[in-house]
Design a protein around this motif. Structure first.
Motif, PDB file in Angstrom:
ATOM      1  N   ILE A   3      67.425  55.587  29.983  1.00 51.02           N
ATOM      2  CA  ILE A   3      66.348  56.490  29.584  1.00 51.02           C
ATOM      3  C   ILE A   3      66.698  57.892  30.059  1.00 51.02           C
ATOM      4  N   LEU A   4      66.540  58.869  29.194  1.00 54.15           N
ATOM      5  CA  LEU A   4      66.703  60.272  29.557  1.00 54.15           C
ATOM      6  C   LEU A   4      65.395  60.974  29.225  1.00 54.15           C
ATOM      7  N   VAL A   5      64.741  61.505  30.256  1.00 54.35           N
ATOM      8  CA  VAL A   5      63.445  62.165  30.098  1.00 54.35           C
ATOM      9  C   VAL A   5      63.641  63.658  30.361  1.00 54.35           C
ATOM     10  N   GLU A   6      63.179  64.476  29.438  1.00 50.13           N
ATOM     11  CA  GLU A   6      63.327  65.920  29.605  1.00 50.13           C
ATOM     12  C   GLU A   6      61.967  66.593  29.543  1.00 50.13           C
ATOM     13  N   GLU A  12      64.180  67.133  41.447  1.00 48.68           N
ATOM     14  CA  GLU A  12      62.718  67.127  41.385  1.00 48.68           C
ATOM     15  C   GLU A  12      62.297  66.457  40.082  1.00 48.68           C
ATOM     16  N   PRO A  13      62.094  65.145  40.102  1.00 54.18           N
ATOM     17  CA  PRO A  13      61.836  64.427  38.847  1.00 54.18           C
ATOM     18  C   PRO A  13      60.625  64.918  38.059  1.00 54.18           C
ATOM     19  N   GLY A  14      59.591  65.370  38.694  1.00 51.16           N
ATOM     20  CA  GLY A  14      58.410  65.837  37.986  1.00 51.16           C
ATOM     21  C   GLY A  14      57.511  64.698  37.541  1.00 51.16           C
ATOM     22  N   PRO A  15      56.265  65.012  37.190  1.00 47.65           N
ATOM     23  CA  PRO A  15      55.298  63.973  36.818  1.00 47.65           C
ATOM     24  C   PRO A  15      55.661  63.221  35.548  1.00 47.65           C
ATOM     25  N   HIS A  16      56.376  63.853  34.627  1.00 48.39           N
ATOM     26  CA  HIS A  16      56.762  63.186  33.381  1.00 48.39           C
ATOM     27  C   HIS A  16      57.781  62.083  33.648  1.00 48.39           C
ATOM     28  N   VAL A  17      58.670  62.295  34.621  1.00 51.69           N
ATOM     29  CA  VAL A  17      59.645  61.256  34.988  1.00 51.69           C
ATOM     30  C   VAL A  17      58.965  60.192  35.838  1.00 51.69           C
ATOM     31  N   GLU A  18      58.144  60.600  36.784  1.00 54.29           N
ATOM     32  CA  GLU A  18      57.437  59.631  37.637  1.00 54.29           C
ATOM     33  C   GLU A  18      56.569  58.692  36.808  1.00 54.29           C
ATOM     34  N   ALA A  19      55.961  59.205  35.750  1.00 53.38           N
ATOM     35  CA  ALA A  19      55.125  58.361  34.882  1.00 53.38           C
ATOM     36  C   ALA A  19      55.956  57.255  34.238  1.00 53.38           C
ATOM     37  N   VAL A  20      57.172  57.592  33.811  1.00 49.31           N
ATOM     38  CA  VAL A  20      58.073  56.594  33.228  1.00 49.31           C
ATOM     39  C   VAL A  20      58.482  55.571  34.289  1.00 49.31           C
ATOM     40  N   LEU A  21      58.815  56.049  35.476  1.00 48.85           N
ATOM     41  CA  LEU A  21      59.201  55.138  36.557  1.00 48.85           C
ATOM     42  C   LEU A  21      58.058  54.214  36.936  1.00 48.85           C
ATOM     43  N   ASP A  22      56.833  54.716  36.878  1.00 52.33           N
ATOM     44  CA  ASP A  22      55.668  53.872  37.172  1.00 52.33           C
ATOM     45  C   ASP A  22      55.533  52.730  36.178  1.00 52.33           C
ATOM     46  N   VAL A  23      55.907  52.966  34.929  1.00 56.58           N
ATOM     47  CA  VAL A  23      55.895  51.892  33.924  1.00 56.58           C
ATOM     48  C   VAL A  23      56.865  50.791  34.348  1.00 56.58           C
ATOM     49  N   PHE A  24      58.046  51.179  34.799  1.00 52.15           N
ATOM     50  CA  PHE A  24      59.016  50.193  35.258  1.00 52.15           C
ATOM     51  C   PHE A  24      58.495  49.446  36.488  1.00 52.15           C
ATOM     52  N   ARG A  25      57.962  50.189  37.433  1.00 53.50           N
ATOM     53  CA  ARG A  25      57.432  49.571  38.661  1.00 53.50           C
ATOM     54  C   ARG A  25      56.338  48.555  38.342  1.00 53.50           C
ATOM     55  N   ALA A  26      55.425  48.927  37.463  1.00 54.66           N
ATOM     56  CA  ALA A  26      54.300  48.052  37.114  1.00 54.66           C
ATOM     57  C   ALA A  26      54.768  46.746  36.479  1.00 54.66           C
ATOM     58  N   GLU A  49      59.263  45.747  25.451  1.00 51.41           N
ATOM     59  CA  GLU A  49      57.820  45.867  25.654  1.00 51.41           C
ATOM     60  C   GLU A  49      57.492  47.119  26.453  1.00 51.41           C
ATOM     61  N   ALA A  50      58.368  47.512  27.351  1.00 55.06           N
ATOM     62  CA  ALA A  50      58.128  48.679  28.196  1.00 55.06           C
ATOM     63  C   ALA A  50      58.335  49.997  27.441  1.00 55.06           C
ATOM     64  N   VAL A  51      59.100  49.993  26.362  1.00 54.41           N
ATOM     65  CA  VAL A  51      59.448  51.234  25.674  1.00 54.41           C
ATOM     66  C   VAL A  51      58.205  51.991  25.190  1.00 54.41           C
ATOM     67  N   GLY A  52      57.294  51.323  24.521  1.00 57.65           N
ATOM     68  CA  GLY A  52      56.087  52.004  24.034  1.00 57.65           C
ATOM     69  C   GLY A  52      55.269  52.599  25.169  1.00 57.65           C
ATOM     70  N   ALA A  53      55.141  51.846  26.235  1.00 53.34           N
ATOM     71  CA  ALA A  53      54.367  52.320  27.379  1.00 53.34           C
ATOM     72  C   ALA A  53      55.033  53.512  28.059  1.00 53.34           C
ATOM     73  N   LEU A  54      56.360  53.478  28.192  1.00 53.92           N
ATOM     74  CA  LEU A  54      57.028  54.591  28.867  1.00 53.92           C
ATOM     75  C   LEU A  54      57.009  55.849  28.014  1.00 53.92           C
ATOM     76  N   LEU A  55      57.097  55.698  26.692  1.00 50.49           N
ATOM     77  CA  LEU A  55      56.995  56.863  25.814  1.00 50.49           C
ATOM     78  C   LEU A  55      55.618  57.507  25.932  1.00 50.49           C
ATOM     79  N   ALA A  56      54.585  56.692  25.869  1.00 47.92           N
ATOM     80  CA  ALA A  56      53.222  57.211  25.977  1.00 47.92           C
ATOM     81  C   ALA A  56      52.989  57.882  27.325  1.00 47.92           C
ATOM     82  N   ALA A  57      53.433  57.245  28.393  1.00 47.77           N
ATOM     83  CA  ALA A  57      53.218  57.784  29.737  1.00 47.77           C
ATOM     84  C   ALA A  57      53.991  59.077  29.953  1.00 47.77           C
ATOM     85  N   GLY A  58      55.241  59.099  29.551  1.00 48.26           N
ATOM     86  CA  GLY A  58      56.057  60.292  29.741  1.00 48.26           C
ATOM     87  C   GLY A  58      55.534  61.493  28.968  1.00 48.26           C
ATOM     88  N   PHE A  59      55.202  61.295  27.697  1.00 49.02           N
ATOM     89  CA  PHE A  59      54.692  62.414  26.900  1.00 49.02           C
ATOM     90  C   PHE A  59      53.327  62.876  27.398  1.00 49.02           C
TER      91      PHE A  59
END
Length: 73
Positions: A3-6, A12-26, A49-59
């Motif tokens: 995954i590459l999040v921009e 400094e990952p930022g909240p957009h990256v942390e949101a994606v990581l939280d999907v993985f953690r969950a 299954e995680a892809v849709g959730a990480l896209l929504a969370a990151g954006f």
């Protein structure tokens, strides 16, 4: 999966990256946060299954681009 999040922020990952990581953690997925991308290993069904959730969370948290690459080992 990779995954590459921009936008990219060095050291400094930022909240957009942390949101994606939280999907993985969950979902109990193990990831490696690298300097240019994050790699995640798991069962194909779990990753897909995680892809849709990480896209929504990151954006929702300010990502302007999220790239995913899936490879079967």
């Amino acid at each position: 999966m990779e995954i590459l999040v921009e936008p990219f922020r060095e050291n400094e990952p930022g909240p957009h990256v942390e949101a994606v990581l939280d999907v993985f953690r969950a979902r109990g997925l193990v990831f490696d946060l690298g300097p240019f991308a994050t790699s995640v290993e798991g069962e194909l069904d779990d990753l897909l299954e995680a892809v849709g959730a990480l896209l929504a969370a990151g954006f929702a948290e300010g990502a302007d681009s999220i790239q995913t690459r899936v490879e079967l080992a």
